[in-house]
Write a protein that holds these residues in place. Structure first.
Motif, PDB file in Angstrom:
ATOM      1  N   VAL A 212     -39.322 -24.673  12.240  1.00 47.25           N
ATOM      2  CA  VAL A 212     -38.798 -23.300  12.243  1.00 47.25           C
ATOM      3  C   VAL A 212     -38.741 -22.765  10.811  1.00 47.25           C
ATOM      4  O   VAL A 212     -39.133 -21.624  10.530  1.00 47.25           O
ATOM      5  N   THR A 213     -38.288 -23.613   9.893  1.00 48.09           N
ATOM      6  CA  THR A 213     -38.245 -23.221   8.478  1.00 48.09           C
ATOM      7  C   THR A 213     -39.652 -22.933   7.948  1.00 48.09           C
ATOM      8  O   THR A 213     -39.868 -21.951   7.228  1.00 48.09           O
ATOM      9  N   ALA A 214     -40.599 -23.782   8.319  1.00 48.66           N
ATOM     10  CA  ALA A 214     -41.978 -23.600   7.857  1.00 48.66           C
ATOM     11  C   ALA A 214     -42.533 -22.249   8.303  1.00 48.66           C
ATOM     12  O   ALA A 214     -43.127 -21.511   7.498  1.00 48.66           O
ATOM     13  N   TRP A 215     -42.347 -21.926   9.559  1.00 49.77           N
ATOM     14  CA  TRP A 215     -42.870 -20.652  10.072  1.00 49.77           C
ATOM     15  C   TRP A 215     -42.110 -19.471   9.479  1.00 49.77           C
ATOM     16  O   TRP A 215     -42.678 -18.398   9.242  1.00 49.77           O
ATOM     17  N   THR A 216     -40.843 -19.660   9.191  1.00 43.16           N
ATOM     18  CA  THR A 216     -40.066 -18.603   8.532  1.00 43.16           C
ATOM     19  C   THR A 216     -40.640 -18.312   7.152  1.00 43.16           C
ATOM     20  O   THR A 216     -40.785 -17.147   6.746  1.00 43.16           O
ATOM     21  N   LYS A 217     -40.977 -19.372   6.414  1.00 41.42           N
ATOM     22  CA  LYS A 217     -41.560 -19.208   5.083  1.00 41.42           C
ATOM     23  C   LYS A 217     -42.930 -18.544   5.171  1.00 41.42           C
ATOM     24  O   LYS A 217     -43.278 -17.688   4.340  1.00 41.42           O
ATOM     25  N   PHE A 218     -43.718 -18.943   6.172  1.00 42.89           N
ATOM     26  CA  PHE A 218     -45.049 -18.350   6.281  1.00 42.89           C
ATOM     27  C   PHE A 218     -44.948 -16.865   6.640  1.00 42.89           C
ATOM     28  O   PHE A 218     -45.741 -16.050   6.149  1.00 42.89           O
ATOM     29  N   LYS A 219     -43.985 -16.510   7.485  1.00 46.40           N
ATOM     30  CA  LYS A 219     -43.780 -15.093   7.799  1.00 46.40           C
ATOM     31  C   LYS A 219     -43.428 -14.307   6.533  1.00 46.40           C
ATOM     32  O   LYS A 219     -43.861 -13.164   6.356  1.00 46.40           O
ATOM     33  N   GLU A 220     -42.655 -14.932   5.651  1.00 48.58           N
ATOM     34  CA  GLU A 220     -42.300 -14.290   4.390  1.00 48.58           C
ATOM     35  C   GLU A 220     -43.548 -14.081   3.528  1.00 48.58           C
ATOM     36  O   GLU A 220     -43.739 -13.007   2.933  1.00 48.58           O
ATOM     37  N   LEU A 221     -44.406 -15.094   3.475  1.00 49.27           N
ATOM     38  CA  LEU A 221     -45.660 -14.971   2.731  1.00 49.27           C
ATOM     39  C   LEU A 221     -46.544 -13.881   3.340  1.00 49.27           C
ATOM     40  O   LEU A 221     -47.224 -13.138   2.618  1.00 49.27           O
ATOM     41  N   TRP A 222     -46.504 -13.772   4.660  1.00 52.51           N
ATOM     42  CA  TRP A 222     -47.358 -12.800   5.353  1.00 52.51           C
ATOM     43  C   TRP A 222     -47.013 -11.358   4.966  1.00 52.51           C
ATOM     44  O   TRP A 222     -47.880 -10.489   4.994  1.00 52.51           O
ATOM     45  N   THR A 223     -45.772 -11.102   4.571  1.00 47.51           N
ATOM     46  CA  THR A 223     -45.393  -9.741   4.172  1.00 47.51           C
ATOM     47  C   THR A 223     -46.103  -9.313   2.892  1.00 47.51           C
ATOM     48  O   THR A 223     -46.147  -8.121   2.575  1.00 47.51           O
TER      49      THR A 223
END
Length: 422
Positions: A212-223
């Motif tokens: 969950v943390t990993a995908w949260t970080k990737f969503k942040e990068l996606w912005t």
């Protein structure tokens, strides 16, 4: 039959006998690698011609390669002298069928690779031979936006996100590029980079709190990612056009940018997360089956493959990078030198945490990849709740593992039977 005919017959028999002896003197190198005709010929003429004992290099697809090997092992004797294959091919074998090479005195420069080559035992069951991988690349203009104190060769994911944010602000538009197009290799990033860096696993840890943390970080990068990335497949094009300043992709898909404008771009290792610097090596090795007919010649050939000059010749022949410390020649293409340096730093880093290619999935490999692609599309593109998506996809992943019976591969902990989705 007259005397002359008898003489010809005897001469033919002698010639055949000599040919058989000569063929027998050559070490049969049975490989799943360098299969294209041009690569196989380059292996014979440029790489193996310098080996004094003579080599019969025979590359094959995985099926025939394994069938013949198994037949010889079951018979208790055979003609295969040395094996060349990917780590996944060797990890599917019984280590007892391979000769312990610990006393050979050769190994790769990567302790991580040498650890993998033990196949769960205390001895080297194969010797790492060559590697390819995925790396990061950036326009040198973007280096001024690196966060303070960041080392481009030892970035963390938080630093990468901060860097992408700084570049975004400076350019007035997102400048991180990601191969999320239909033919992009995005699934390999999730399997070999993001998950190992945050969860120290891929299958077991698929729906874990760390995931969950990993995908949260990737969503942040996606912005901070160019929204057209969903159409990007080869990131060399976006580097050259300026649509992206900082990118991730396979070394071969970045080559054009470095070869056309070598002074404009820099290659560097993937970032690290809480559980290490996840990266996906395409790692090939050389091994000796216990049925090898000439053990001394086989060991000499394995040692020969790790010589610096042989490693450079292999790079030229296959575009796979060395696994030993070696100075790359100046006459190599700029892309090879840039990528080779980044790959060496990544695989040799103290926190290296390889996420290996999936193994044992057979014709379900595409379904396995689809789980990660669908997860990305639902979480990142459709903005669905991370926990819910992971729970939904967990069942699909578990069904694939159960159907194939594929055991876990690194960095997941070993399993007896099918790798569990915990």
């Amino acid at each position: 039959m007259n005397y002359f005919s008898k003489f010809l017959g005897a001469a033919s028999a002698v010639a055949l006998s000599c040919a058989a002896v000569a063929a027998q003197a050559e070490t049969l190198f049975w490989s799943t690698q360098a299969k294209p005709v041009e690569e196989a010929q380059a292996m014979r003429e440029q790489v193996l011609s310098g080996f004094g004992g003579g080599v019969d290099y025979q590359p094959n697809d995985g099926g025939p390669w394994l069938t013949r090997l198994q037949a010889e092992l079951q018979a208790g004797s055979g003609s295969i002298g040395v094996l060349g294959a990917l780590h996944g091919d060797f990890s599917a074998m019984d280590p007892a069928d391979l000769v312990d090479l610990s006393d050979l005195g050769v190994a790769s420069a990567s302790d991580t690779f040498n650890g993998l080559a033990k196949l769960g035992t205390d001895s080297l069951q194969y010797i790492p031979w060559m590697q390819a991988s995925y790396i990061m690349a950036a326009n040198k203009e973007a280096l001024q936006y690196l966060p303070e104190g960041a080392d481009i060769n030892a970035l963390t994911y938080d630093q990468l996100i901060a860097w992408a944010a700084n570049a975004h602000e400076a350019a007035g538009e997102p400048k991180f590029g990601f191969p999320a197009g239909p033919k992009g290799l995005k699934h390999r990033f999730f399997q070999g980079y993001l998950y190992p860096s945050y969860t120290d696993g891929v299958v077991r840890t698929f729906a874990s709190p760390e995931a969950v943390t990993a995908w949260t970080k990737f969503k942040e990068l996606w912005t901070h990612t160019n929204p057209s990335s969903t159409n990007f497949s080869f990131m060399q094009e976006q580097l050259l056009s300026g649509d992206a300043w900082i990118v991730f992709d396979h070394t071969s898909r970045l080559a054009q940018a470095f070869n056309e404008r070598p002074d404009d771009f820099v290659a560097f290792p993937a970032p690290a997360g809480p559980t290490g610097r996840g990266f996906m090596p395409v790692l090939a090795g050389v091994a000796i089956p216990k049925t090898s007919p000439d053990m001394d010649a086989a060991k000499e050939l394995v040692a020969y493959m790790l010589k610096p000059e042989t490693q450079i010749a292999t790079l030229r022949a296959t575009n796979f990078f060395p696994v030993v410390d070696v100075a790359l020649p100046d006459d190599l293409p700029p892309s090879v030198k840039a990528a080779g340096d980044a790959v060496a730093k990544m695989s040799g880093s103290a926190d290296a945490n390889p996420g290996l290619l999936p193994a044992g999935l057979g014709d379900k490999g595409g379904d396995f990849n689809r789980v990660f692609v669908d997860t990305f599309e639902r979480i990142v593109l459709a903005n669905q709740p991370i926990e819910q998506v992971l729970e939904d996809q967990k069942g699909r992943l578990a069904a694939i593992m159960q159907e194939t019976g594929a055991p876990c591969w690194a960095p997941d902990a070993p399993s007896e039977g099918a790798c569990p989705v915990e």
